[in-house]
Design an enzyme around this catalytic site. Structure first.
Site, PDB file in Angstrom:
ATOM      1  N   SER A  19      82.920  62.753  60.671  1.00  0.00           N
ATOM      2  CA  SER A  19      82.909  62.380  62.094  1.00  0.00           C
ATOM      3  C   SER A  19      83.165  60.882  62.260  1.00  0.00           C
ATOM      4  CB  SER A  19      81.527  62.747  62.663  1.00  0.00           C
ATOM      5  OG  SER A  19      81.428  62.394  64.016  1.00  0.00           O
ATOM      6  N   TYR A 158      65.872  52.511  65.034  1.00  0.00           N
ATOM      7  CA  TYR A 158      67.284  52.359  64.643  1.00  0.00           C
ATOM      8  C   TYR A 158      67.565  50.913  64.214  1.00  0.00           C
ATOM      9  CZ  TYR A 158      72.401  52.526  64.941  1.00  0.00           C
ATOM     10  OH  TYR A 158      73.751  52.458  64.663  1.00  0.00           O
ATOM     11  N   LYS A 162      68.743  49.470  60.412  1.00  0.00           N
ATOM     12  CA  LYS A 162      70.009  48.749  60.201  1.00  0.00           C
ATOM     13  C   LYS A 162      69.748  47.327  59.678  1.00  0.00           C
ATOM     14  CE  LYS A 162      72.737  52.067  61.240  1.00  0.00           C
ATOM     15  NZ  LYS A 162      73.651  52.615  60.242  1.00  0.00           N
TER      16      LYS A 162
HETATM   17  N1  LIG Z   1      79.199  54.450  67.158  1.00  0.00           N
HETATM   18  C1  LIG Z   1      78.619  53.272  67.308  1.00  0.00           C
HETATM   19  O1  LIG Z   1      78.604  52.684  68.405  1.00  0.00           O
HETATM   20  C2  LIG Z   1      78.004  52.575  66.117  1.00  0.00           C
HETATM   21  C3  LIG Z   1      77.690  51.211  66.233  1.00  0.00           C
HETATM   22  C4  LIG Z   1      77.134  50.551  65.156  1.00  0.00           C
HETATM   23  C5  LIG Z   1      76.895  51.230  63.971  1.00  0.00           C
HETATM   24  N2  LIG Z   1      77.187  52.556  63.882  1.00  0.00           N
HETATM   25  C6  LIG Z   1      76.891  53.219  62.618  1.00  0.00           C
HETATM   26  O2  LIG Z   1      78.076  53.757  62.077  1.00  0.00           O
HETATM   27  C7  LIG Z   1      77.775  54.897  61.272  1.00  0.00           C
HETATM   28  C8  LIG Z   1      78.670  56.052  61.716  1.00  0.00           C
HETATM   29  O3  LIG Z   1      78.337  56.368  63.056  1.00  0.00           O
HETATM   30  P1  LIG Z   1      79.285  57.199  64.034  1.00  0.00           P
HETATM   31  O4  LIG Z   1      79.226  56.519  65.331  1.00  0.00           O
HETATM   32  O5  LIG Z   1      80.581  57.475  63.367  1.00  0.00           O
HETATM   33  O6  LIG Z   1      78.387  58.519  64.156  1.00  0.00           O
HETATM   34  P2  LIG Z   1      78.722  60.075  64.105  1.00  0.00           P
HETATM   35  O7  LIG Z   1      80.075  60.342  64.626  1.00  0.00           O
HETATM   36  O8  LIG Z   1      77.543  60.720  64.730  1.00  0.00           O
HETATM   37  O9  LIG Z   1      78.711  60.368  62.542  1.00  0.00           O
HETATM   38  C9  LIG Z   1      77.531  60.406  61.798  1.00  0.00           C
HETATM   39  C10 LIG Z   1      77.861  60.905  60.422  1.00  0.00           C
HETATM   40  O10 LIG Z   1      76.657  60.939  59.649  1.00  0.00           O
HETATM   41  C11 LIG Z   1      76.628  62.158  58.922  1.00  0.00           C
HETATM   42  N3  LIG Z   1      75.262  62.588  58.646  1.00  0.00           N
HETATM   43  C12 LIG Z   1      74.247  62.728  59.541  1.00  0.00           C
HETATM   44  N4  LIG Z   1      73.154  63.211  58.922  1.00  0.00           N
HETATM   45  C13 LIG Z   1      73.495  63.389  57.614  1.00  0.00           C
HETATM   46  C14 LIG Z   1      72.805  63.863  56.466  1.00  0.00           C
HETATM   47  N5  LIG Z   1      71.519  64.272  56.535  1.00  0.00           N
HETATM   48  N6  LIG Z   1      73.447  63.920  55.284  1.00  0.00           N
HETATM   49  C15 LIG Z   1      74.742  63.516  55.190  1.00  0.00           C
HETATM   50  N7  LIG Z   1      75.449  63.055  56.237  1.00  0.00           N
HETATM   51  C16 LIG Z   1      74.834  62.991  57.435  1.00  0.00           C
HETATM   52  C17 LIG Z   1      77.317  63.157  59.860  1.00  0.00           C
HETATM   53  O11 LIG Z   1      77.850  64.230  59.088  1.00  0.00           O
HETATM   54  P3  LIG Z   1      77.316  65.750  59.107  1.00  0.00           P
HETATM   55  O12 LIG Z   1      76.855  66.070  60.483  1.00  0.00           O
HETATM   56  O13 LIG Z   1      78.501  66.520  58.632  1.00  0.00           O
HETATM   57  O14 LIG Z   1      76.225  65.758  58.093  1.00  0.00           O
HETATM   58  C18 LIG Z   1      78.439  62.306  60.432  1.00  0.00           C
HETATM   59  O15 LIG Z   1      79.566  62.362  59.592  1.00  0.00           O
HETATM   60  C19 LIG Z   1      76.283  55.171  61.473  1.00  0.00           C
HETATM   61  O16 LIG Z   1      75.566  54.664  60.391  1.00  0.00           O
HETATM   62  C20 LIG Z   1      75.949  54.399  62.740  1.00  0.00           C
HETATM   63  O17 LIG Z   1      74.606  54.011  62.778  1.00  0.00           O
HETATM   64  C21 LIG Z   1      77.738  53.239  64.912  1.00  0.00           C
END
Ligand SMILES: NC(=O)c1ccc[n+]([C@@H]2O[C@H](COP(=O)([O-])OP(=O)(O)OC[C@H]3O[C@@H](n4cnc5c(N)ncnc54)[C@H](OP(=O)(O)O)[C@@H]3O)[C@@H](O)[C@H]2O)c1
Length: 255
Positions: A19, A158, A162
């Site tokens: 994702s 959260y 981080k």
């Molecule tokens: N989007 C933002 O605004 C933002 C900003 C700053 C930082 N981030 C960070 O960027 C990273 C990616 O976020 P995103 O926005 O791309 O979120 P996302 O689309 O919700 O993706 C989250 C990913 O984490 C995986 N995941 C969740 N639980 C898991 C588990 N128990 N075991 C293995 N994989 C797991 C999910 O895969 P499955 O469901 O297939 O397990 C998914 O691929 C995160 O660490 C987030 O905190 C995001």
């Protein structure tokens, strides 16, 4: 002339590749000539990522639930055996968010978010940061967040998870330098992914509009974060370790 940003012949494990940011990181690695080992729990979504990778045949899917921290060492060892070659690094994108004010938080919820966002990352590093698993010069990248650098009301758990990654990367960078391993974080601001969508649903339109105005360059795209991870994985960043690269469209400039 050799491209310093090339990932040719490099094998990189990407967690959270089913994702959002992780999917785009896998695509960017494949575009730069690298081999991506993509991980997450949802095999259908992992397949969707796999289908859009360049030179599909060299990449691989390795579904794994990172909440099973005790199994991470065996999982990494099996990957190295199965693909007959050591890693050149990882990008730990898997993560979850949680919006809950301090007085509503319970310690089980804090445990859960710390386990996935922080402890799983550290466990990956502990075992990947071993010459039996990773080649000399490997680069390990944690996707942290600007939330790990400043306070955000309602996001204590959260933010803490981080911030812990940022701190861990600094110490690990010193400890692992003897193997020429590098450890860095990326701190994105708000990026358009399913995680942000969840956030929007909780906050509501009005509050989201106020937040969005704090981003001089607007909200980010997953590819903006992916490009930075390619940089940190590549030879171009060979003298960079223990640092946090802020990728936030100018959000933290105004603070
Ligand atoms: N989007 C933002 O605004 C933002 C900003 C700053 C930082 N981030 C960070 O960027 C990273 C990616 O976020 P995103 O926005 O791309 O979120 P996302 O689309 O919700 O993706 C989250 C990913 O984490 C995986 N995941 C969740 N639980 C898991 C588990 N128990 N075991 C293995 N994989 C797991 C999910 O895969 P499955 O469901 O297939 O397990 C998914 O691929 C995160 O660490 C987030 O905190 C995001």
């Amino acid at each position: 002339m050799r491209d310093p940003f090339s990932l040719n012949n490099k094998t990189i494990l990407v967690t959270g590749a089913s994702s959002g940011i992780g999917r785009e990181v896998a695509i960017a690695i494949s575009n730069q000539g690298g081999r991506a080992i993509i991980s997450g729990r949802d095999e259908m979504e992992l397949n969707k990522t796999y289908e859009v990778l360049e030179y599909k045949e060299k990449h691989a899917i390795e579904a794994y639930d990172l909440m099973n921290i005790d199994g991470i060492q065996a999982w990494l060892t099996s990957i190295v055996k199965k693909y007959d070659g050591k890693l050149d690094g990882f990008v730990h994108c898997a993560g979850m968010s949680m919006l809950k004010p301090l007085f509503l938080l319970n310690h089980h919820e804090i445990d859960k978010i710390m386990k996935l966002n922080f402890q799983a990352g550290v466990e990956l590093l502990k075992h990947a940061g071993n010459p039996k698993i990773s080649l000399k010069g490997s680069s390990f990248v944690f996707i942290s967040s600007v939330a790990g650098m400043m306070g955000e009301p309602g996001a204590l758990a959260y933010c803490s998870s981080k911030a812990a990654l940022i701190s861990a990367a600094k110490t690990a960078a010193i400890e692992l330098a003897r193997f020429s391993y590098r450890v860095n974080c990326i701190a994105p601001g708000m990026v358009k992914t399913p995680m942000l969508q969840q956030y929007e649903e909780t906050l509501g339109e009005e509050q989201m509009e106020v937040l969005k105005r704090k981003f001089p360059l607007g909200i980010g795209e997953p590819k903006d974060v992916a490009a930075s991870s390619v940089f940190l994985l590549s030879e171009a960043a060979r003298w960079i370790t223990g640092t946090t690269l802020v990728v936030d469209g100018g959000y933290t400039c105004g603070k």
